[in-house]
Design a protein around this motif. Structure first.
Motif, PDB file in Angstrom:
ATOM      1  N   LYS A  26      -5.468  74.996 111.561  1.00  0.00           N
ATOM      2  CA  LYS A  26      -5.390  75.424 110.159  1.00  0.00           C
ATOM      3  C   LYS A  26      -3.941  75.732 109.819  1.00  0.00           C
ATOM      4  N   VAL A  27      -3.531  75.226 108.673  1.00  0.00           N
ATOM      5  CA  VAL A  27      -2.151  75.459 108.242  1.00  0.00           C
ATOM      6  C   VAL A  27      -2.155  76.235 106.930  1.00  0.00           C
ATOM      7  N   ALA A  28      -1.355  77.274 106.875  1.00  0.00           N
ATOM      8  CA  ALA A  28      -1.141  77.989 105.613  1.00  0.00           C
ATOM      9  C   ALA A  28       0.147  77.467 105.006  1.00  0.00           C
ATOM     10  N   VAL A  29       0.070  77.042 103.746  1.00  0.00           N
ATOM     11  CA  VAL A  29       1.260  76.524 103.080  1.00  0.00           C
ATOM     12  C   VAL A  29       1.670  77.493 101.978  1.00  0.00           C
ATOM     13  N   LEU A  30       2.909  77.951 102.030  1.00  0.00           N
ATOM     14  CA  LEU A  30       3.426  78.798 100.953  1.00  0.00           C
ATOM     15  C   LEU A  30       4.400  77.974 100.123  1.00  0.00           C
TER      16      LEU A  30
ATOM     17  N   MET B 295      -1.881  65.320 104.835  1.00  0.00           N
ATOM     18  CA  MET B 295      -3.288  64.949 104.571  1.00  0.00           C
ATOM     19  C   MET B 295      -3.545  63.507 105.004  1.00  0.00           C
ATOM     20  N   ARG B 296      -2.513  62.673 104.835  1.00  0.00           N
ATOM     21  CA  ARG B 296      -2.664  61.258 105.229  1.00  0.00           C
ATOM     22  C   ARG B 296      -2.644  61.102 106.746  1.00  0.00           C
ATOM     23  N   LYS B 297      -1.721  61.800 107.401  1.00  0.00           N
ATOM     24  CA  LYS B 297      -1.554  61.602 108.841  1.00  0.00           C
ATOM     25  C   LYS B 297      -2.561  62.382 109.679  1.00  0.00           C
ATOM     26  N   ALA B 298      -3.044  63.489 109.130  1.00  0.00           N
ATOM     27  CA  ALA B 298      -3.994  64.316 109.890  1.00  0.00           C
ATOM     28  C   ALA B 298      -5.124  64.738 108.947  1.00  0.00           C
ATOM     29  N   PRO B 299      -6.012  63.782 108.636  1.00  0.00           N
ATOM     30  CA  PRO B 299      -7.034  64.048 107.616  1.00  0.00           C
ATOM     31  C   PRO B 299      -7.926  65.253 107.940  1.00  0.00           C
ATOM     32  N   SER B 300      -8.037  65.602 109.211  1.00  0.00           N
ATOM     33  CA  SER B 300      -8.940  66.714 109.534  1.00  0.00           C
ATOM     34  C   SER B 300      -8.225  68.078 109.476  1.00  0.00           C
ATOM     35  N   LEU B 301      -6.940  68.052 109.198  1.00  0.00           N
ATOM     36  CA  LEU B 301      -6.176  69.303 109.146  1.00  0.00           C
ATOM     37  C   LEU B 301      -6.646  70.152 107.960  1.00  0.00           C
ATOM     38  N   TYR B 302      -6.916  71.439 108.241  1.00  0.00           N
ATOM     39  CA  TYR B 302      -7.332  72.337 107.157  1.00  0.00           C
ATOM     40  C   TYR B 302      -6.074  72.979 106.583  1.00  0.00           C
ATOM     41  N   ILE B 303      -5.813  72.725 105.290  1.00  0.00           N
ATOM     42  CA  ILE B 303      -4.593  73.270 104.676  1.00  0.00           C
ATOM     43  C   ILE B 303      -4.991  74.192 103.529  1.00  0.00           C
ATOM     44  N   ARG B 304      -4.522  75.432 103.615  1.00  0.00           N
ATOM     45  CA  ARG B 304      -4.764  76.349 102.487  1.00  0.00           C
ATOM     46  C   ARG B 304      -3.402  76.767 101.929  1.00  0.00           C
TER      47      ARG B 304
ATOM     48  N   HIS C 217      -7.056  73.309  99.889  1.00  0.00           N
ATOM     49  CA  HIS C 217      -7.714  74.592  99.605  1.00  0.00           C
ATOM     50  C   HIS C 217      -6.655  75.508  98.994  1.00  0.00           C
ATOM     51  N   TYR C 218      -7.083  76.319  98.039  1.00  0.00           N
ATOM     52  CA  TYR C 218      -6.111  77.167  97.346  1.00  0.00           C
ATOM     53  C   TYR C 218      -6.423  78.638  97.590  1.00  0.00           C
ATOM     54  N   ALA C 219      -5.373  79.417  97.803  1.00  0.00           N
ATOM     55  CA  ALA C 219      -5.552  80.848  98.046  1.00  0.00           C
ATOM     56  C   ALA C 219      -5.079  81.643  96.830  1.00  0.00           C
ATOM     57  N   GLN C 220      -5.595  82.869  96.720  1.00  0.00           N
ATOM     58  CA  GLN C 220      -5.238  83.733  95.590  1.00  0.00           C
ATOM     59  C   GLN C 220      -3.857  84.358  95.760  1.00  0.00           C
ATOM     60  N   ASP C 221      -3.470  84.548  97.003  1.00  0.00           N
ATOM     61  CA  ASP C 221      -2.134  85.108  97.247  1.00  0.00           C
ATOM     62  C   ASP C 221      -1.651  84.649  98.624  1.00  0.00           C
ATOM     63  N   MET C 222      -0.443  85.057  98.985  1.00  0.00           N
ATOM     64  CA  MET C 222       0.143  84.537 100.221  1.00  0.00           C
ATOM     65  C   MET C 222      -0.594  85.047 101.462  1.00  0.00           C
ATOM     66  N   TYR C 223      -1.188  86.228 101.346  1.00  0.00           N
ATOM     67  CA  TYR C 223      -1.890  86.768 102.519  1.00  0.00           C
ATOM     68  C   TYR C 223      -3.224  86.056 102.733  1.00  0.00           C
ATOM     69  N   GLU C 224      -3.885  85.747 101.635  1.00  0.00           N
ATOM     70  CA  GLU C 224      -5.145  84.996 101.781  1.00  0.00           C
ATOM     71  C   GLU C 224      -4.866  83.615 102.392  1.00  0.00           C
TER      72      GLU C 224
ATOM     73  N   ALA D  23      -2.658  82.935 104.527  1.00  0.00           N
ATOM     74  CA  ALA D  23      -2.346  83.105 105.958  1.00  0.00           C
ATOM     75  C   ALA D  23      -3.583  83.384 106.822  1.00  0.00           C
ATOM     76  N   GLU D  24      -4.661  83.850 106.199  1.00  0.00           N
ATOM     77  CA  GLU D  24      -5.849  84.264 106.963  1.00  0.00           C
ATOM     78  C   GLU D  24      -6.369  83.168 107.889  1.00  0.00           C
ATOM     79  N   GLY D  25      -6.419  83.436 109.152  1.00  0.00           N
ATOM     80  CA  GLY D  25      -7.009  82.504 110.126  1.00  0.00           C
ATOM     81  C   GLY D  25      -6.138  81.294 110.432  1.00  0.00           C
ATOM     82  N   ALA D  26      -4.925  81.245 109.896  1.00  0.00           N
ATOM     83  CA  ALA D  26      -4.082  80.052 110.101  1.00  0.00           C
ATOM     84  C   ALA D  26      -3.450  80.066 111.484  1.00  0.00           C
ATOM     85  N   ASP D  27      -3.262  78.858 112.011  1.00  0.00           N
ATOM     86  CA  ASP D  27      -2.550  78.732 113.286  1.00  0.00           C
ATOM     87  C   ASP D  27      -1.041  78.690 113.038  1.00  0.00           C
ATOM     88  N   VAL D  28      -0.692  78.014 111.936  1.00  0.00           N
ATOM     89  CA  VAL D  28       0.733  77.841 111.616  1.00  0.00           C
ATOM     90  C   VAL D  28       0.937  78.164 110.134  1.00  0.00           C
ATOM     91  N   LEU D  29       1.981  78.894 109.849  1.00  0.00           N
ATOM     92  CA  LEU D  29       2.329  79.165 108.457  1.00  0.00           C
ATOM     93  C   LEU D  29       3.601  78.382 108.120  1.00  0.00           C
TER      94      LEU D  29
END
Ligand code: NAD
Length: 434
Positions: A313-317, A341-350, A369-376, A378-384
């Motif tokens: 799971k990746v958190a994108v800020l 998204m193209r290279k790793a279609p199964s990657l979960y990005i919020r 996936h969209y988060a309400q704020d930067m902390y949301e 980050a929740e459960g992400a492996d990489v930010l």
């Protein structure tokens, strides 16, 4: 002065608001009914710092109106500004002139008395001649001059830049037209350079400036790559370079590549004009190529950071092309996300962006996936991953983020965080050029 502005976008709207604030009577015209309806309801259509207050004030005081009617905006105007888009042609990447040509043709029949028609859009050399010809053809008896008045505002600082321009470039072929523009910018006469040049020089200045800035960004990005390999720190290098007044400190911040609605399209358009005129603009060509590759390289860094995780799971800020704007056009952040998204279609990005999520949705919809704020985010992400330089990301509470995340990796492609602080909070921290 009575001013009609054709095109009420990132340039037209702040310009209209600014000119109204200077005391002019401004009518902003746009062909998009929904935009005009929104503005007439008192809602802004773009985000720009400081825009809302001046917008409300000038509408209330009756100096600023919005319409879809060319007649209403152009008739009786002393000055008509053309601020429509000049997007890249999908194949040749030259500036697509269809909106400029349409605007010139549509405005022609409503000209009354002597009118200056000034092009604010970024347009290829010779466009002034074309606009003049189109108006003349449609309305042979019109009394007008066509001026090149390129726009240099920075998105995110549009209002600031309107009132504090470094320079105003005016490409006017007649004294009468030059005098109208001199009168318009009289309030700035004391504090800025008003440079009168040939119309074709003015058109070139805009492209030459943007291409130079894009090359400067690409240059420092390449230096950042070099610093990483050579054990140098790009910040120290940029600081040392920037102290040379011939180089200057600005635009020496490394990042994921230049983007936005201007630099990519303007470098491509300039390169096209070079080829068309048989001139080898090799530096610009190299910057374009290198900047395209850079997005792929940045995505590879993120993919390397997630490799080894199961269902990563990746958190994108950050999604906007830079901080302070909601604009996602040619955003390196969006392009990197799309490569992921193209290279790793199964990657979960919020992802989270303070202003640009609606525009991001238009581009990629619910694929992200969209988060309400930067902390949301980050929740459960492996990489930010940090992709846009929003001030608020600098203030991240790293201890809190660490507790929320599953992993402990940060890939900061904007170098917003302090490496020592990230390490102290327990992160494996990667940035650029150091
Ligand atoms: P934009 O897409 O935000 O706005 C253009 C607007 O023009 C749109 O709302 C569109 O509906 C309208 N339009 C198009 N044809 C029309 C017509 N015939 N009649 C009425 N409205 C019409 O574009 P933008 O970002 O404001 O850029 C406009 C120009 O300014 C471009 O040439 C761009 O390169 C240049 N420029 C942009 C910036 C920037 O920061 N965005 C800075 C400097 C220069």
């Amino acid at each position: 002065m009575k001013v009609g502005i054709i095109g009420t976008g990132y340039v037209g709207l702040p310009t209209g608001v600014g000119l109204a604030e200077l005391g002019n009577e401004v009518v902003c015209i746009d062909r998009e009914q929904s935009k005009i309806d929104k503005l007439n309801k008192g809602e802004l259509t773009i985000y720009e710092d400081g825009l809302e207050e001046l917008f409300r004030k000038n509408v209330k005081e009756g100096r600023l109106r919005f319409t879809t009617s060319m007649k209403e905006g152009v008739e009786n105007a002393d000055l008509v500004l053309i601020a429509v888009g000049t997007p890249p042609h999908p194949v040749t990447k030259e500036a697509d002139m269809k909106y400029i040509h349409a605007a010139a043709t549509e405005l022609a029949e409503f000209l009354t008395g002597y009118t200056v028609v000034a092009t604010k859009s970024t347009v290829p050399v010779g466009t002034g001649d074309d606009v003049e010809g189109l108006i003349r053809k449609k309305n042979p008896s019109a009394d007008f001059d066509v001026v090149s008045l390129p726009e240099f505002l920075r998105e995110g600082f549009a209002i600031h830049d309107f009132f504090n321009p470094d320079r105003i470039i005016v490409g006017a072929n007649t004294k009468k037209a030059a005098d109208v523009i001199r009168e318009l910018y009289k309030p700035f006469a004391e504090k800025t350079h008003l440079l009168f040049v040939k119309r074709r020089s003015s058109e070139t200045i805009k492209y030459a400036s943007n291409a130079f800035l894009a090359m400067k960004i690409h240059y420092i990005n390449e230096m950042a790559d070099f610093c990483e390999k050579a054990g140098a720190d790009v910040y120290e290098v940029a600081k040392g370079m920037g102290l040379d007044s011939r180089i200057g400190p600005k635009f020496l911040n490394p990042g994921p590549g230049y983007g936005g609605s201007c630099f990519p399209k303007d470098t491509n358009a300039m390169a096209f004009m070079g080829r068309k005129n048989g001139v080898n603009l090799s530096l610009i060509e190299a910057a374009i190529k290198g900047n395209d590759t850079r997005k792929e390289q940045m995505a590879e860094r993120i993919l390397a950071a997630v490799s080894g995780f199961e269902n990563p799971k990746v958190a994108v800020l950050g999604l906007a092309f830079k901080g302070g704007t909601d604009d996602c056009r040619e955003s390196p952040a969006m392009q990197i996300v799309q490569i992921l998204m193209r290279k790793a279609p199964s990657l979960y990005i919020r992802a989270y962006d303070p202003k640009a999520m609606e525009n991001a949705k238009i581009l990629v919809g619910d694929a992200l996936h969209y988060a309400q704020d930067m902390y949301e985010a980050a929740e459960g992400a492996d990489v930010l991953v940090i992709l846009t330089e929003w001030e608020q990301f600098k203030e991240l509470d790293l201890k809190r983020v660490k507790l929320l995340m599953k992993g402990n990796k940060i890939v900061d492609l904007r170098n917003l965080l302090v490496p020592e602080e990230a390490a102290a909070a327990g992160f494996e921290y990667q940035s650029i050029g150091r």
